[in-house]
Motif scaffolding. Structure first.
Motif, PDB file in Angstrom:
ATOM      1  N   SER A 267     109.902  48.074  45.248  1.00  0.00           N
ATOM      2  CA  SER A 267     109.309  47.798  43.930  1.00  0.00           C
ATOM      3  C   SER A 267     110.388  48.862  42.985  1.00  0.00           C
ATOM      4  CB  SER A 267     107.896  48.030  43.617  1.00  0.00           C
ATOM      5  OG  SER A 267     107.863  49.671  43.923  1.00  0.00           O
ATOM      6  N   ASP A 268     110.604  49.873  43.387  1.00  0.00           N
ATOM      7  CA  ASP A 268     111.571  50.761  42.424  1.00  0.00           C
ATOM      8  C   ASP A 268     112.747  50.042  42.032  1.00  0.00           C
ATOM      9  OD1 ASP A 268     109.435  52.508  42.249  1.00  0.00           O
ATOM     10  OD2 ASP A 268     110.335  54.226  43.497  1.00  0.00           O
ATOM     11  N   GLN A 269     113.416  49.609  43.140  1.00  0.00           N
ATOM     12  CA  GLN A 269     114.694  48.876  42.942  1.00  0.00           C
ATOM     13  C   GLN A 269     114.570  47.597  42.013  1.00  0.00           C
ATOM     14  OE1 GLN A 269     116.043  47.957  46.755  1.00  0.00           O
ATOM     15  NE2 GLN A 269     117.150  49.539  47.134  1.00  0.00           N
ATOM     16  N   LEU A 270     113.410  46.986  42.314  1.00  0.00           N
ATOM     17  CA  LEU A 270     113.248  45.885  41.446  1.00  0.00           C
ATOM     18  C   LEU A 270     113.076  46.223  39.754  1.00  0.00           C
ATOM     19  CD1 LEU A 270     112.700  42.701  40.861  1.00  0.00           C
ATOM     20  CD2 LEU A 270     110.183  43.057  41.800  1.00  0.00           C
ATOM     21  N   GLU A 271     111.994  47.505  39.617  1.00  0.00           N
ATOM     22  CA  GLU A 271     111.883  48.102  38.414  1.00  0.00           C
ATOM     23  C   GLU A 271     113.342  48.337  37.773  1.00  0.00           C
ATOM     24  OE1 GLU A 271     109.593  51.294  35.910  1.00  0.00           O
ATOM     25  OE2 GLU A 271     108.773  50.557  37.774  1.00  0.00           O
ATOM     26  N   ARG A 272     114.167  49.116  38.574  1.00  0.00           N
ATOM     27  CA  ARG A 272     115.404  49.290  37.949  1.00  0.00           C
ATOM     28  C   ARG A 272     116.329  47.929  37.505  1.00  0.00           C
ATOM     29  NH1 ARG A 272     115.531  52.537  42.260  1.00  0.00           N
ATOM     30  NH2 ARG A 272     115.060  54.830  42.021  1.00  0.00           N
ATOM     31  N   TYR A 273     116.203  46.874  38.290  1.00  0.00           N
ATOM     32  CA  TYR A 273     116.905  45.787  38.013  1.00  0.00           C
ATOM     33  C   TYR A 273     116.303  45.217  36.535  1.00  0.00           C
ATOM     34  CZ  TYR A 273     117.339  40.657  37.453  1.00  0.00           C
ATOM     35  OH  TYR A 273     117.568  39.521  37.001  1.00  0.00           O
ATOM     36  N   ILE A 274     114.891  45.048  36.534  1.00  0.00           N
ATOM     37  CA  ILE A 274     114.298  44.911  35.192  1.00  0.00           C
ATOM     38  C   ILE A 274     114.855  45.694  34.258  1.00  0.00           C
ATOM     39  CG2 ILE A 274     111.995  44.567  33.991  1.00  0.00           C
ATOM     40  CD1 ILE A 274     110.956  43.833  36.769  1.00  0.00           C
ATOM     41  N   THR A 275     114.725  47.077  34.162  1.00  0.00           N
ATOM     42  CA  THR A 275     115.130  47.821  33.200  1.00  0.00           C
ATOM     43  C   THR A 275     116.301  47.506  32.919  1.00  0.00           C
ATOM     44  OG1 THR A 275     113.449  49.279  34.121  1.00  0.00           O
ATOM     45  CG2 THR A 275     115.274  50.045  32.581  1.00  0.00           C
ATOM     46  N   GLU A 276     117.354  47.512  33.681  1.00  0.00           N
ATOM     47  CA  GLU A 276     118.662  47.261  33.453  1.00  0.00           C
ATOM     48  C   GLU A 276     118.795  46.030  32.740  1.00  0.00           C
ATOM     49  OE1 GLU A 276     121.701  48.918  33.783  1.00  0.00           O
ATOM     50  OE2 GLU A 276     120.408  50.760  34.388  1.00  0.00           O
ATOM     51  N   ASP A 277     118.103  44.982  33.211  1.00  0.00           N
ATOM     52  CA  ASP A 277     118.358  43.494  32.495  1.00  0.00           C
ATOM     53  C   ASP A 277     117.921  43.694  31.043  1.00  0.00           C
ATOM     54  OD1 ASP A 277     118.779  40.822  32.834  1.00  0.00           O
ATOM     55  OD2 ASP A 277     116.622  40.444  32.822  1.00  0.00           O
ATOM     56  N   LEU A 278     116.632  44.523  30.733  1.00  0.00           N
ATOM     57  CA  LEU A 278     116.246  44.462  29.379  1.00  0.00           C
ATOM     58  C   LEU A 278     117.489  45.317  28.553  1.00  0.00           C
ATOM     59  CD1 LEU A 278     112.582  45.384  30.436  1.00  0.00           C
ATOM     60  CD2 LEU A 278     113.322  43.454  28.969  1.00  0.00           C
ATOM     61  N   LEU A 279     117.879  46.259  29.190  1.00  0.00           N
ATOM     62  CA  LEU A 279     118.904  47.211  28.235  1.00  0.00           C
ATOM     63  C   LEU A 279     120.092  46.572  28.013  1.00  0.00           C
ATOM     64  CD1 LEU A 279     118.119  50.531  30.135  1.00  0.00           C
ATOM     65  CD2 LEU A 279     117.278  49.891  27.739  1.00  0.00           C
ATOM     66  N   GLU A 280     120.304  45.398  28.979  1.00  0.00           N
ATOM     67  CA  GLU A 280     121.617  44.718  28.803  1.00  0.00           C
ATOM     68  C   GLU A 280     121.530  43.871  27.425  1.00  0.00           C
ATOM     69  OE1 GLU A 280     124.999  43.916  29.863  1.00  0.00           O
ATOM     70  OE2 GLU A 280     124.496  46.048  30.487  1.00  0.00           O
ATOM     71  N   GLN A 281     120.331  43.173  27.298  1.00  0.00           N
ATOM     72  CA  GLN A 281     119.961  42.523  26.266  1.00  0.00           C
ATOM     73  C   GLN A 281     119.584  43.152  24.844  1.00  0.00           C
ATOM     74  OE1 GLN A 281     117.560  39.221  27.605  1.00  0.00           O
ATOM     75  NE2 GLN A 281     117.981  40.121  29.530  1.00  0.00           N
ATOM     76  N   VAL A 282     119.247  44.351  24.948  1.00  0.00           N
ATOM     77  CA  VAL A 282     118.709  44.955  23.498  1.00  0.00           C
ATOM     78  C   VAL A 282     119.526  45.257  22.799  1.00  0.00           C
ATOM     79  CG1 VAL A 282     118.706  47.447  24.582  1.00  0.00           C
ATOM     80  CG2 VAL A 282     116.828  46.923  23.231  1.00  0.00           C
ATOM     81  N   GLN A 283     119.308  45.390  21.505  1.00  0.00           N
ATOM     82  CA  GLN A 283     120.273  45.767  20.052  1.00  0.00           C
ATOM     83  C   GLN A 283     119.986  47.025  20.036  1.00  0.00           C
ATOM     84  OE1 GLN A 283     118.706  42.341  17.854  1.00  0.00           O
ATOM     85  NE2 GLN A 283     120.619  41.896  17.181  1.00  0.00           N
ATOM     86  N   VAL A 284     118.854  47.654  19.790  1.00  0.00           N
ATOM     87  CA  VAL A 284     118.425  48.895  19.481  1.00  0.00           C
ATOM     88  C   VAL A 284     117.679  49.779  20.586  1.00  0.00           C
ATOM     89  CG1 VAL A 284     117.632  50.455  17.645  1.00  0.00           C
ATOM     90  CG2 VAL A 284     118.972  48.315  17.071  1.00  0.00           C
ATOM     91  N   ILE A 285     118.036  50.924  20.851  1.00  0.00           N
ATOM     92  CA  ILE A 285     117.168  51.725  21.702  1.00  0.00           C
ATOM     93  C   ILE A 285     116.781  52.941  20.717  1.00  0.00           C
ATOM     94  CG2 ILE A 285     116.997  53.257  23.672  1.00  0.00           C
ATOM     95  CD1 ILE A 285     119.230  51.558  25.121  1.00  0.00           C
ATOM     96  N   THR A 286     115.296  53.304  20.693  1.00  0.00           N
ATOM     97  CA  THR A 286     114.924  54.276  20.066  1.00  0.00           C
ATOM     98  C   THR A 286     114.034  55.452  20.888  1.00  0.00           C
ATOM     99  OG1 THR A 286     112.667  53.221  19.466  1.00  0.00           O
ATOM    100  CG2 THR A 286     114.117  52.829  17.880  1.00  0.00           C
ATOM    101  N   CYS A 287     114.428  56.584  20.712  1.00  0.00           N
ATOM    102  CA  CYS A 287     113.705  57.670  21.459  1.00  0.00           C
ATOM    103  C   CYS A 287     113.921  58.996  20.450  1.00  0.00           C
ATOM    104  CB  CYS A 287     114.505  57.714  22.622  1.00  0.00           C
ATOM    105  SG  CYS A 287     116.051  58.021  22.458  1.00  0.00           S
ATOM    106  N   THR A 288     113.323  60.010  21.147  1.00  0.00           N
ATOM    107  CA  THR A 288     113.239  61.177  20.536  1.00  0.00           C
ATOM    108  C   THR A 288     114.769  61.846  21.032  1.00  0.00           C
ATOM    109  OG1 THR A 288     112.311  62.284  22.499  1.00  0.00           O
ATOM    110  CG2 THR A 288     111.030  61.838  20.338  1.00  0.00           C
TER     111      THR A 288
END
Length: 658
Positions: free
Chosen positions: A341-362
């Motif tokens: 499940s961790d591997q799948l979550e990493r895949y989902i996360t990478e997929d989202l970050l591939e498409q995102v335009q802006v990442i916001t954080c502290t």
């Protein structure tokens, strides 16, 4: 033309960074010492009173988080709604108050707070299983010392110091003034978007687009810094695949996330927001993962793993070889499923970050495990003039170019160690002083009446600020004619009245009760003509500012004896606090009690005039200041203010209030 270094000493930057590193160590030590004093050798009740502990708590929900680690929802009794210091991102530990075990002997389970509601905290723990001791006594949750931020800042500083013939080395040299910043010609950077920005804001956006290394948006109070920064980000993502947007505070990150989301930007907010809004929550990484097409499969895996773990936990203490083997198999199956499940979550996360335009954080959030491997063409840092320099280097280490936004004439970052006060000079301040060409200042302000603005403009911004037509003459009489006649600025002088300050024993705090009473009397007199029922859609807001905690405490008690003001306090139309608590905010009326009144002309930390700049510029329609001119006048800044109030007819003496 060949680039000429601004500094000729090749070791100057190395010395400076080593000094910054030493200061950070001192600050960490002081922070830890203060934390120990607050929490060590104290009873649970004392820690509760200081806002460091919730006790008792019960576990109301258990979930599996990333890496198979337990996520616990903890709830305190409904009657315990006192103030506390718990917030998202802080380290905390669940502890067991077990008979015959106390203090450092208490068992603990460490974690990070991921959400805070009125009586509930969510704690992402470091363990996969709930320890047995949770059933042996009452449970509580303590705040623990935050080592992560210091560790990340230390690591980032080390990278900057060791950078050689790399992009980080070039950015370091530009930001610290050892190498000139480069810019493309304006003709190459025409904005795409038709924009409602004024000329100075548009100039700042063009400047950002032209910068090849560093650009600074200098935004004095009320000049639309956030609006300009959002526009600059929109223009940048038209040209680049993905950018990182940071700020030192969760509040600033939340605001930028919301503004970008409102403009239709695909934005992901890393970490957990400090305030709850539907728009904000749907842009968190957790919500984005839950909306992903593969989430149902991930959820199913984790639910099955949880079932296996529950079955395994039934085999406790008295069981034989067969049961032990069955338990081992179940735990192994749960472990394997969780790894999958961790591997799948990493895949989902990478997929989202591939498409995102802006990442916001502290700033510290830029080292979040999900994004720490990413690099960006551009990194934006908002509130950079309030951020510790080592914190800024965390995201800068991932950038090809940097945009800083803020105002070094407002509050600097908080530094606890008196030996490390030089840390208050931020990277923003160093760069804008050493490389003024990197900055563009916003000059039209949309907050305050021109008389409130004028003194601040002359003292801090070279007289360059202009009040927009919508606010230039927007005083209290313009809001409601009952307030006429009135001047937007008023200084009420207590000199000669004998309102002496009182030092508070065992503290460096100061109070001046008679001055506080005079301020509240004048405020009540001012508001006596106000008819709130006729302004239901546009009620007046009031802020009362004092430089010392003792004076604030006195004011809060005294307000209770004035029914009209007490009612405004109840309805949150009146707030009382330090300048720091009003940073980034505004009120229709701002009242400031200067508090200091002594024969030595000692004004203490009122001499930090940037703090006063923030206080004065919170006001929209009326600025009322009460103080002793004979004490204040010994300082050139306050002498200039007294002269200004006389010039505009805003000076009054307390004798007039008799």
């Amino acid at each position: 033309m060949a680039e000429q270094p601004i500094y000729t000493d090749p070791y100057a930057l190395e010395k400076e960074l080593r000094h910054t590193q030493a200061l950070l160590k001192l600050e960490q030590q002081e922070d830890l010492e203060q934390f120990k004093i607050k929490s060590a050798k104290t009873t649970i009740a004392e820690r509760q009173q200081r806002g460091l502990t919730w006790y008792p708590v019960k576990i109301t929900q258990e979930d599996i988080g990333f890496g198979g680690k337990l996520v616990l929802e903890l709830e305190r009794p409904a009657g315990q709604q006192g103030l506390h210091l718990f917030q998202v991102g802080k380290n905390a530990a669940l502890f067991g108050n077990i008979p015959n075990r106390s203090g450092s002997d208490r068992p603990t389970l460490n974690g990070v707070i991921t959400s805070v509601k009125r009586n509930k905290i969510t704690l992402a723990t470091t363990k996969e299983d709930l320890p047995d001791w949770v059933d042996e006594g009452k449970l509580g949750v303590d705040l623990t010392f935050d080592e992560v931020s210091y560790r990340e800042m230390e690591y980032a500083l080390g990278k900057v110091m060791g950078a050689y013939e790399s992009r980080l080395a070039e950015l370091r040299d530009v930001l610290l003034g050892a190498r000139p910043a480069r810019f493309r010609p304006d003709s190459e950077v025409q904005p795409y978007y038709p924009s409602p920005l004024n000329d100075s804001q548009l100039t700042a956006v063009r400047h950002v687009l032209a910068a090849q290394d560093v650009a600074i948006i200098h935004g004095p109070p009320g000049t639309g810094k956030t609006t300009t920064l959002v526009q600059a980000i929109l223009e940048t993502i038209r040209r680049e695949r993905r950018v990182l947007v940071c700020a030192p505070s969760n509040t600033a990150v939340d605001l930028l996330t919301e503004k970008l989301a409102e403009r239709g930007v695909n934005v992901i907010r890393m970490g957990n927001p400090s305030r709850v809004s539907d728009l904000l929550l749907q842009h968190t990484m957790d919500a984005q993962i839950m909306a992903h097409k593969s989430y149902a499969e991930l959820r199913s895996m984790r639910q099955t793993a949880e079932q296996y773990r529950e079955e395994a936990s039934k085999f406790k203490r008295h069981f034989g070889w067969e049961e032990r083997e069955q338990r081992r198999v179940l735990k192994q199956q749960a472990h394997d499923l969780l790894q999958e499940s961790d591997q799948l979550e990493r895949y989902i996360t990478e997929d989202l970050l591939e498409q995102v335009q802006v990442i916001t954080c502290t700033l510290v959030g830029a080292s979040n495990r999900a994004i720490r491997h990413l690099a960006y063409e551009t990194v934006f840092i908002d509130e950079a003039a309030q951020a510790l320099e080592p914190g800024c280097w965390i995201p800068i280490g991932k950038a090809n170019r940097v945009v800083l936004a803020g105002d070094h004439q407002q509050l600097p970052p908080t530094v606890k160690s008196e030996k490390a006060t030089a840390l208050r000079e931020t990277l923003f301040e160093k760069c804008i002083k050493r490389q003024p060409d990197t900055a563009r200042m916003l000059t039209v302000q949309y907050r305050m009446h021109e008389l409130i603005m004028e003194f601040s403009s002359e003292q801090f911004y070279d007289g360059r600020l202009i009040a927009h037509d919508t606010v230039a003459h927007a005083d209290l009489p313009a809001y409601d004619l009952r307030f006429a006649p009135d001047v937007a600025v008023e200084f009420l002088d207590t000199a000669g009245f004998g309102f002496q300050e009182l030092g508070i024993a065992e503290s460096r705090s100061v109070a001046n009760p008679e001055e506080a009473d005079l301020l509240l009397k004048r405020l009540a007199e001012l508001l006596a003509v106000y008819a709130p029922e006729e302004h239901q859609e546009d009620l007046l807001t009031v802020g009362v500012i004092a430089p010392y905690r003792a004076q604030i405490n006195y004011l809060k008690d005294a307000v209770e004896d004035l029914p009209e003001l007490a009612e405004m306090l109840t309805h949150r139309l009146l707030s009382i606090g330090t300048v720091d608590s009003f940073q980034g905010q505004e009120r229709d009326i701002i009242c400031i009690t200067m508090t200091r009144s002594n024969s030595q002309g000692d004004i203490g930390f009122l001499s930090d005039i940037r703090r006063m700049n923030v206080g004065m510029t919170r006001a929209r329609k009326k600025l009322l200041i009460v103080g002793d001119s004979s004490t204040l006048g010994s300082h050139p800044f306050y002498k200039a203010f007294l002269d200004y109030t006389e010039l505009i007819g805003a000076y009054r003496t307390a004798w007039e209030m008799q």
